[in-house]
Design a protein around this motif. Sequence first.
Motif: not given
Length: 621
Positions: A219-240
């Motif tokens: 679960e932790m690895n999935q969270l890291i992969n989703e939020t620290l990938s190029v697309s994931g980190s961009l989504l996190v930033k755009l939605f603050t």
Amino acid sequence: MAGPGGHMSPRGFLTEEEKQNMPRVTGALIKRILGYLKPYWIQFVLVFVTILLSSVVGLLPSIITGRIVDEALIGRDMKLLIQLLLMALGTLAVSQVVNVLSGYISAWISRRIIFDMKNQMYDHLQHMPHAFFTSEKQGDIITRMNSDISGVSSVISGTLTSIVSNVATVVTTLVALFSMSWQLACVGILVIPLLIIPTRSVGRTRWKLLTESQAKNDEMNQLINETLSVSGSLLVKLFTREKQEYERFVAVNEEVTQLALKEERSGRWFRVVMGMFTQIGPLLIYFAGGWFIINNLDATLTVGTVTATVALINRLYRPVESLLNIQVDFTRSLALFSRIFDYFDREIAISTPENTLTPDFIDAEIRFEHVRFGYDPEKVILKDIDFMVPAGKMYAIVGPSGSGKSTIINLIPRLYDVWDGRVFIDGVDVRDMDLTCLRSQIGMVTQDTYLFNGTIKENLLYAKEDATDEEIEAACKAASIHDFILKQPDGYETVVGNRGLKLSGGEKQRLSIARVILKDPKILILDEATSALDSISESAIQEALETLMAGRTSIVIAHRLSTILAADEIMVLSGGVIAERGTHDSLLAQGGVYKELYETQFKLVLDRELEKQKAEEQAKK
């Protein structure tokens, strides 16, 4: 040992997934597994002989220890003490050398079996139909090829040899124990349940914690992969969402940490308990031996015998525990082979027939005769396709998206076989032809251009491995890609990257066209061959395609009006049948599906091209 799919499975216990998917043990399955061992039976015999020899030699240090106590120490014989110590050292050395030899031979056997199985698997998968690769996950294929087959190594050099070694150790040790003192042997054996019961009880608890910990880690690895990938980190930033994702990570990380600490605590207490139990056996033997000696109950029993018995009984515990887990190891080994055999048993549905035909493709006429086909048994895509493309002619297929245009061309090189009806080339059913002969005479350029991660030249030579530099350059000039290649620092030795990622879509497509030109097929199939080209590139390549199609039987799928207008006949596909066919003008006059396509797609493109031509003409004036 790694379980199916490469996940670590708890030793001594089957996971719930393993219990549900437990393979059915049959004589045919065992015989099939032994079939891979058969070519190396001499080496296996040698391994078993070395294991037996190692088990026998491994007894000697313990037995010599008894003699050291009785004869050297109590007898105060220094010379004998040195001799016995040297004998013990020599037997230890021999035992280690034999173990190394046994390990090397079993490792050699396992590597050769893996070599054989991987070769067999690769050859088998290469002949699987195209449908297999469109339905099967690529990750699963790689897992079967690498992880599962490599896991056979642990079965051969681990499970199999471990069982033989443990059986040999237990049998030889029991023979030695009872030959020295059956009373002390019985006392030592009675201690074994004290070791097994807590081992399995605590083991279940530890593996339960490990399973939970592994799930949380996933679960932790999935969270890291989703939020620290190029697309994931961009989504996190755009939605603050930085704060919320951080809090979610902290929560999961806390659970992982707590589970790890619980597992560590249970492990430490387990080692403490087991350390005590392993000493109970020797203490009981010392007590029983002392009782017999002090009370003169057994005149043959000596201090050396007691000492040797203690040494031998310690040698007995671990193999017995391992043998109690044979069922688990055996089940996992069979599951591993079952997964591998599952692929081997997949039918090669499309293959060269026994009484194969190899036509000369003199005319290369293509004919579909009432063809019915679909990828899903419950969904028909082509209902009644019936047409003929004369030799040397170019026919265009148009139709709405999903109407089955690409499906038709996939049936020509037998990437799939028809359900009903027949596909003929030169009057011969493609199912009666030699596959290599059939496909060698068909050149395809598709929308999804695939290039291997090699040089430009290597990718071109895939079409004709003995092509000369002159032939390669001629093909690239015809495809309007030669000048681009020469501008690269390494020219034709330029590495294109994985799937050609270092090239643009148009460059990849022109290379693909050059590759087909180099192949020089009798039949040409173009599926949106110019879709990735800009107007300049398309103009340059159109002439090359016309040259390429000259004298060849060609089928073109295109949305470009310029390509369709050049066709000898246009076939309009709709609802799984050929709804209309004819020339551009005749189809427009019918006012049917083609006219609708023309007004929604082709006319817009044509208008833009006409406006562009007018603009260019005015600029010249």
